[in-house]
Structure formats: C-alpha cells, structure tokens
Motif scaffolding. Structure first.
Motif, PDB file in Angstrom:
ATOM      1  N   GLY A  14       0.815  -1.208   0.000  1.00 49.15           N
ATOM      2  CA  GLY A  14       0.000   0.000   0.000  1.00 49.15           C
ATOM      3  C   GLY A  14       0.849   1.258   0.000  1.00 49.15           C
ATOM      4  O   GLY A  14       0.538   2.235  -0.670  1.00 49.15           O
ATOM      5  N   GLU A  60     -14.140   2.462  -5.083  1.00 48.82           N
ATOM      6  CA  GLU A  60     -14.075   1.129  -4.497  1.00 48.82           C
ATOM      7  C   GLU A  60     -15.331   0.911  -3.663  1.00 48.82           C
ATOM      8  O   GLU A  60     -16.090   1.845  -3.410  1.00 48.82           O
ATOM      9  CB  GLU A  60     -12.840   0.991  -3.594  1.00 48.82           C
ATOM     10  CG  GLU A  60     -11.515   1.086  -4.303  1.00 48.82           C
ATOM     11  CD  GLU A  60     -11.128  -0.181  -5.047  1.00 48.82           C
ATOM     12  OE1 GLU A  60     -11.698  -1.257  -4.774  1.00 48.82           O
ATOM     13  OE2 GLU A  60     -10.226  -0.096  -5.907  1.00 48.82           O
ATOM     14  N   THR A 130     -11.531  -5.883   2.811  1.00 44.91           N
ATOM     15  CA  THR A 130     -11.542  -6.279   1.402  1.00 44.91           C
ATOM     16  C   THR A 130     -12.384  -5.279   0.629  1.00 44.91           C
ATOM     17  O   THR A 130     -13.504  -4.963   1.030  1.00 44.91           O
ATOM     18  CB  THR A 130     -12.116  -7.701   1.217  1.00 44.91           C
ATOM     19  OG1 THR A 130     -11.365  -8.608   2.017  1.00 44.91           O
ATOM     20  CG2 THR A 130     -12.055  -8.128  -0.234  1.00 44.91           C
ATOM     21  N   ASN A 133     -13.612  -3.177  -6.917  1.00 47.69           N
ATOM     22  CA  ASN A 133     -13.888  -2.057  -7.823  1.00 47.69           C
ATOM     23  C   ASN A 133     -15.121  -2.319  -8.678  1.00 47.69           C
ATOM     24  O   ASN A 133     -15.447  -1.544  -9.560  1.00 47.69           O
ATOM     25  CB  ASN A 133     -12.672  -1.770  -8.716  1.00 47.69           C
ATOM     26  CG  ASN A 133     -12.407  -2.866  -9.730  1.00 47.69           C
ATOM     27  OD1 ASN A 133     -13.033  -3.920  -9.730  1.00 47.69           O
ATOM     28  ND2 ASN A 133     -11.450  -2.614 -10.614  1.00 47.69           N
ATOM     29  N   ARG A 137     -11.853  -6.888  -9.656  1.00 49.87           N
ATOM     30  CA  ARG A 137     -10.571  -6.714  -8.974  1.00 49.87           C
ATOM     31  C   ARG A 137     -10.836  -6.460  -7.494  1.00 49.87           C
ATOM     32  O   ARG A 137     -11.594  -5.581  -7.133  1.00 49.87           O
ATOM     33  CB  ARG A 137      -9.778  -5.543  -9.551  1.00 49.87           C
ATOM     34  CG  ARG A 137      -8.407  -5.387  -8.888  1.00 49.87           C
ATOM     35  CD  ARG A 137      -7.636  -4.185  -9.399  1.00 49.87           C
ATOM     36  NE  ARG A 137      -8.368  -2.937  -9.344  1.00 49.87           N
ATOM     37  CZ  ARG A 137      -8.510  -2.184  -8.242  1.00 49.87           C
ATOM     38  NH1 ARG A 137      -7.991  -2.540  -7.106  1.00 49.87           N
ATOM     39  NH2 ARG A 137      -9.186  -1.050  -8.304  1.00 49.87           N
ATOM     40  N   GLU A 138     -10.189  -7.265  -6.651  1.00 48.14           N
ATOM     41  CA  GLU A 138     -10.273  -7.063  -5.212  1.00 48.14           C
ATOM     42  C   GLU A 138      -8.954  -6.544  -4.684  1.00 48.14           C
ATOM     43  O   GLU A 138      -7.897  -6.799  -5.267  1.00 48.14           O
ATOM     44  CB  GLU A 138     -10.623  -8.370  -4.500  1.00 48.14           C
ATOM     45  CG  GLU A 138     -12.056  -8.771  -4.664  1.00 48.14           C
ATOM     46  CD  GLU A 138     -12.452  -9.900  -3.720  1.00 48.14           C
ATOM     47  OE1 GLU A 138     -11.562 -10.618  -3.205  1.00 48.14           O
ATOM     48  OE2 GLU A 138     -13.656 -10.056  -3.514  1.00 48.14           O
ATOM     49  N   GLN A 139      -9.033  -5.810  -3.591  1.00 50.55           N
ATOM     50  CA  GLN A 139      -7.859  -5.223  -2.957  1.00 50.55           C
ATOM     51  C   GLN A 139      -8.000  -5.422  -1.449  1.00 50.55           C
ATOM     52  O   GLN A 139      -9.076  -5.197  -0.897  1.00 50.55           O
ATOM     53  CB  GLN A 139      -7.825  -3.733  -3.316  1.00 50.55           C
ATOM     54  CG  GLN A 139      -6.651  -3.003  -2.828  1.00 50.55           C
ATOM     55  CD  GLN A 139      -6.571  -1.573  -3.363  1.00 50.55           C
ATOM     56  OE1 GLN A 139      -5.599  -0.936  -3.102  1.00 50.55           O
ATOM     57  NE2 GLN A 139      -7.541  -1.053  -4.085  1.00 50.55           N
TER      58      GLN A 139
END
Length: 152
Positions: A14, A60, A130, A133, A137-139
């Motif tokens: 990050g 997000e 978690t 978008n 896509r996960e972040q």
C-alpha cells in the motif's frame, strides 16, 4: 500466513502504491483513519466499530472485514424508519474520492460477533478490509483498530 505477516506485506504494498503519481486509470489508493472497536459489555461477545476510509483514484466498495479477535464481522447500515432506528447487514458500502466512507455509532458501522473476552481497552488489533472495484478486482488493506470503552 499469520495475520501480522500478512499485515506487514500488504501495508508495504500500500505504501509503494501511495507513493506513485499520477494513478493509472482503474487504480486506487485507500487510506484508513480513526479505526476502533468498542469493547463488548461484560458478559457479551457482540460489539460495534468504525473508521473513516478515503480513496484516491478509482471508486471502491468495502465488501468484507475480518478480525482475529472476532468470529465474524458484518457491514451494517443504520436508518430511521417510523421514528425507530433500523440496522441492516449489507453486502458492501461505496468509497469514492468525493464521498469517504464513514463508519460510526448510530450510522453505517461494523458489527463484531464472537469477540474474544480477553480484549482490553487500549489494545490494538488488526483488521483485514476487502475492497472491490465492481469489475472483478479485489484489494486487501490491513489496518489497526483500537479497543475503546463503551463511552469512548
């Protein structure tokens, strides 16, 4: 992988992402501040928590949260209906550059179930957030939350 090792790895990623400018299309950088969990009342294992989440770049949505001090964590909304507060679990809440996600008492918040009875006011615990978008896509973002008192 232990949660603390995962936390360090994700935090490092990050920070690298946050130092890159400008952001390419579809990329976002998320930041969390003021994260807290309310210590459950004596004899209870359910509590609430909150934080402020901001994003730079692409929008997000917060889709899930986990904590090693709780069996499960749910994302909730709080609304007034007919003079009564109504709490509902939701699948996600949006975070946009124009509208940070504020999770707090009496509004949108997190609910923690099966909270470890040994947590103490002032402890810091890791949360894994978690985000999605909406295009597959996960972040993940790892942050610390402080355990606060009922009056906190």
């Amino acid at each position: 992988m232990k949660l603390s090792t995962l936390a360090a790895a994700l935090l490092g990623l990050g920070l690298v992402a946050a130092c890159s400018k400008p952001l390419p299309d579809g990329v976002s950088v998320l930041e969390v501040s003021d994260a807290y969990i309310v210590k459950p009342a004596e004899g209870r294992d359910v509590s609430s928590g909150g934080m402020v989440i901001t994003v730079s770049g692409a929008d997000e949505a917060l889709t899930s949260v986990s904590a090693d001090i709780a069996d499960s964590v749910e994302i909730h909304t709080m609304t007034m209906e007919g003079g009564m507060m109504r709490m509902r679990q939701v699948e996600s809440l949006p975070v946009t550059a124009k509208t940070p996600l504020v999770l707090e008492r009496g509004a949108n918040h997190l609910m923690f179930f099966g909270v470890n009875p040994n947590v103490a006011i002032g402890d810091e615990v890791y949360l894994v957030l978690t985000f999605s978008n909406g295009q597959g896509r996960e972040q993940l973002l790892v942050t610390k939350a402080e355990i606060i008192g009922q009056d906190g």
